[in-house]
Design an enzyme around this catalytic site. Sequence first.
Site, mmCIF file in Angstrom:
data_model
loop_
_atom_site.group_PDB
_atom_site.id
_atom_site.type_symbol
_atom_site.label_atom_id
_atom_site.label_comp_id
_atom_site.label_asym_id
_atom_site.label_seq_id
_atom_site.Cartn_x
_atom_site.Cartn_y
_atom_site.Cartn_z
ATOM 1 N N ASP A 241 8.957 35.683 49.411
ATOM 2 C CA ASP A 241 8.305 34.958 50.508
ATOM 3 C C ASP A 241 7.047 35.715 50.953
ATOM 4 O OD1 ASP A 241 7.584 33.792 52.994
ATOM 5 O OD2 ASP A 241 9.658 33.268 53.403
ATOM 6 N N GLY A 268 10.582 32.177 46.310
ATOM 7 C CA GLY A 268 9.607 32.377 47.364
ATOM 8 C C GLY A 268 10.090 31.798 48.678
ATOM 9 N N HIS A 269 9.139 31.344 49.476
ATOM 10 C CA HIS A 269 9.433 30.798 50.798
ATOM 11 C C HIS A 269 10.358 29.585 50.693
ATOM 12 C CE1 HIS A 269 8.672 30.220 55.051
ATOM 13 N NE2 HIS A 269 8.201 28.998 54.842
ATOM 14 N N PHE A 270 10.051 28.684 49.768
ATOM 15 C CA PHE A 270 10.843 27.472 49.576
ATOM 16 C C PHE A 270 11.927 27.733 48.530
ATOM 17 C CE2 PHE A 270 7.024 25.796 51.523
ATOM 18 C CZ PHE A 270 7.478 24.768 52.327
#
Length: 298
Positions: A241, A268-270
């Site tokens: 992230d 990552g973030h998603f």
Amino acid sequence: MTVGPRIPSPRHRTVEVDGVTVAYRESGPADAPVLLLLHGFPTSSHQFTRLMDALGNVPHRLIAPDYPGFGRTETPPGFSYTFDRLADIVEGFTDALGLDRFALYAFDFGAPVGLRIAVRRPERITALIVQNGNAYEEGLSDAARELTALRREVPGAEDTVRSLFTPEGVRSQYETGVADPSLIPPDGPTLDLHYLGLPGRADAQADLAFDYASNLGHYPTWQAWLRSAGIPVLVLWGAGDPFFTPAGAKAYLRDAPDAELHLFDGAGHFALETHLPQIAPLIRRFLVSGPSRGPEGA
């Protein structure tokens, strides 16, 4: 031909809350325990479509609203786009649907929205699932600190914020820190850009971006609630992230020492976009059986 267990199709509905037409999707039996799914930026409840399908046979009612300024939710003229107001509307949404008790899934913006509600209505929260939703100073990356430090009156700050709403900015939020970007379905970023392009949406998102710094002052209050809540906690985190670092995930163990934590390398973030096959079974087991104190990582 053998037919497997039937997975219920999500229903897509709206409800009026304080002049806001809140769009939401839900699946599962109306009388089942509730999991309230709170989305992040720049997406909407559509980010949970695949997760809702994957959890289709869990004995829970899954409900995912779109915040004001996101997705299919419609706001009246003059609506004030702040995190306090987003929490007001989501809290009113739970009242409108009669959600007296629910587990909370907090992703990204879902953390400051959901944790505000948890502090206001602690009796309602039965469990907490956090996925890349920050509530600790050490969880802010250098990039996140730079963004939260921006002030609208500073020359160039508005342009920096609005660069997040461009095709490049949206794709970057999905792809940064991801080991294999080909795993990211293109549908999500494409739909995000559609909603960001609706009249007034970029202005709303800019207002929220400049208000994000207000969340940092609430961190001690949210942490205190977590210490006192005594509820099951599951922390799921994409380790790549660019905004919220693994240190922020591990910090939850300070206030909820019995929490279950999983860090996903290559995500990552998603994280749901790339690691749904690993994450969905963890959520399923957590909802049915509670947390497991296994080793970190996945």
